[in-house]
Design a protein around this motif. Sequence first.
Motif, PDB file in Angstrom:
ATOM      1  N   THR A  54       5.584   3.654  -1.040  1.00 39.61           N
ATOM      2  CA  THR A  54       4.907   2.437  -0.630  1.00 39.61           C
ATOM      3  C   THR A  54       5.481   1.991   0.716  1.00 39.61           C
ATOM      4  O   THR A  54       6.571   2.415   1.112  1.00 39.61           O
ATOM      5  N   TYR A  79       9.315   2.549   2.175  1.00 32.74           N
ATOM      6  CA  TYR A  79       9.559   3.205   3.461  1.00 32.74           C
ATOM      7  C   TYR A  79      10.435   2.332   4.369  1.00 32.74           C
ATOM      8  O   TYR A  79      11.405   2.817   4.968  1.00 32.74           O
ATOM      9  N   ARG A 133       0.832  -1.213   0.000  1.00 34.63           N
ATOM     10  CA  ARG A 133       0.000   0.000   0.000  1.00 34.63           C
ATOM     11  C   ARG A 133       0.867   1.264   0.000  1.00 34.63           C
ATOM     12  O   ARG A 133       2.005   1.265   0.457  1.00 34.63           O
ATOM     13  N   ARG A 134       0.284   2.336  -0.530  1.00 34.54           N
ATOM     14  CA  ARG A 134       0.996   3.609  -0.613  1.00 34.54           C
ATOM     15  C   ARG A 134       0.680   4.450   0.622  1.00 34.54           C
ATOM     16  O   ARG A 134      -0.479   4.579   1.020  1.00 34.54           O
ATOM     17  N   LEU A 135       1.705   5.004   1.232  1.00 40.86           N
ATOM     18  CA  LEU A 135       1.558   5.794   2.442  1.00 40.86           C
ATOM     19  C   LEU A 135       1.270   7.256   2.107  1.00 40.86           C
ATOM     20  O   LEU A 135       1.339   7.660   0.936  1.00 40.86           O
ATOM     21  N   ASP A 136       0.964   8.046   3.123  1.00 42.94           N
ATOM     22  CA  ASP A 136       0.663   9.465   2.911  1.00 42.94           C
ATOM     23  C   ASP A 136       1.857  10.199   2.293  1.00 42.94           C
ATOM     24  O   ASP A 136       1.688  11.210   1.599  1.00 42.94           O
ATOM     25  N   SER A 137       3.053   9.683   2.535  1.00 40.23           N
ATOM     26  CA  SER A 137       4.266  10.308   1.997  1.00 40.23           C
ATOM     27  C   SER A 137       4.396  10.119   0.489  1.00 40.23           C
ATOM     28  O   SER A 137       5.215  10.779  -0.159  1.00 40.23           O
ATOM     29  N   GLY A 138       3.593   9.219  -0.079  1.00 35.19           N
ATOM     30  CA  GLY A 138       3.709   8.900  -1.499  1.00 35.19           C
ATOM     31  C   GLY A 138       4.539   7.657  -1.749  1.00 35.19           C
ATOM     32  O   GLY A 138       4.505   7.092  -2.842  1.00 35.19           O
TER      33      GLY A 138
END
Length: 432
Positions: free
Chosen positions: A228, A232, A221-226
């Motif tokens: 995945t 991260y 999944r992709r995080l708020d930071s852009g």
Amino acid sequence: MSVNLRDFFRACNPAKTLNCKHEQDRKYYIDFSKLRGAEIAEELAKTITWTDGPTCQLFSGHIGCGKSTELLRLKASLEEEGFHVVYFESSQSLAMGDIDVSDILLATAHQVSTSLKNAGISLRGGYFRNLLQECVTFLNTPIDISVETEVSLWGLGTLTAKAKDSPSLRNQLRQYLEPQTESLIAGLNQEILQPATDILCKQGKAGLAIIIDNLDRIDDRRLDSGKTLPEYLFIGRGEQLGQLDCHVVYTIPLSLMFSNEQQALKNRLGNGSSPLVLPMIPVYRRNGAGLAQLRQLVLSRAFPDLAPETREASVTELFDSSETLDRLCQMSGGHVRNLLGFTVSCLRKTKQLPIQRDSVERTIREARDELLVSVTEDEWALLEKVTQTNAVTGEDEYHSLLRSLFVFEYRTDDNGRWFDVNPLLTEVPKLQ
């Protein structure tokens, strides 16, 4: 030789990981290394046995292609060289959809300390005892932690188990531990890994190695930071994961091999070395050697005590013809778990051996139908491109094609790296 249908069915269980320390599993094991272009377990072992000081290596591949089997072969090889090896499946301790560096470190501390205690090595450390007491106070969660417990062994296991099962507890624990990641790494090194290595070496052992399997299953999944979640963890926090003071092998998601930051991954966590990738077994190249070895994969499950050439002569005890078995192998595309799954599906449809061609074709049709409902028009266009170029580029194409098993990756010494469409889809009119 008469084959028991039930025994053959059980031996083909696609969920079973072969452990070559067990005699029966060794009989089932087929060496595909020459066909795949690399002896992965041997390469990983050489880096560990030939290097003074800690090493960190990365390993990836399609789910179901045999990674865990190769890692267990690595474990057996290192143990023969005198290493104490801690192998564990991270999915048993961690929530794959919600994970951070502190979770991995805490699980590692628990697994290593448990393995060492089972080997008669008891470690006592104030850091983990104090840390767990602080966690209990912070979380207001009852966990029995005795001052006499070696590295608070039982408390570590209880804490990781509770965190896996409770998202709210996991988030609270992470809020407390993440700012202390460097201290957690130092505690792990100073109270577990370094003392254990010293004790093992005094006992005549070669050292300590940790193999962490199933981290390739981390949610993409992709995080708020852009970024995945794998980017991260293994790139953004890779330097921290690479600080463990012993030999470590991490499995990582295949998606990272298609990331724009793959070179950062190589340098931050891989210490300058690229991840090793376990590809599929090429069915149609190398003069049919791949097809012959895939036949052996199936035949060995029915005739584990026979020599390969004798098994070939007994194929009609399992299938109505050798061509029927070949058809099943070809449609697997060299995906080990799929081939075993196809065989099990055929056996479900069979009242008695040999398996008939119509059962094989029905199994193939069912597997194809499962794939077809997922393919979009845009993906058909990508598949058409793969048939022409044998190439996949970038994260978007990875997510569309490889993660869904629409396309398989292959590597050989003579052909290098290439991609082919899953054979289940190549007979669909859109690709003909």
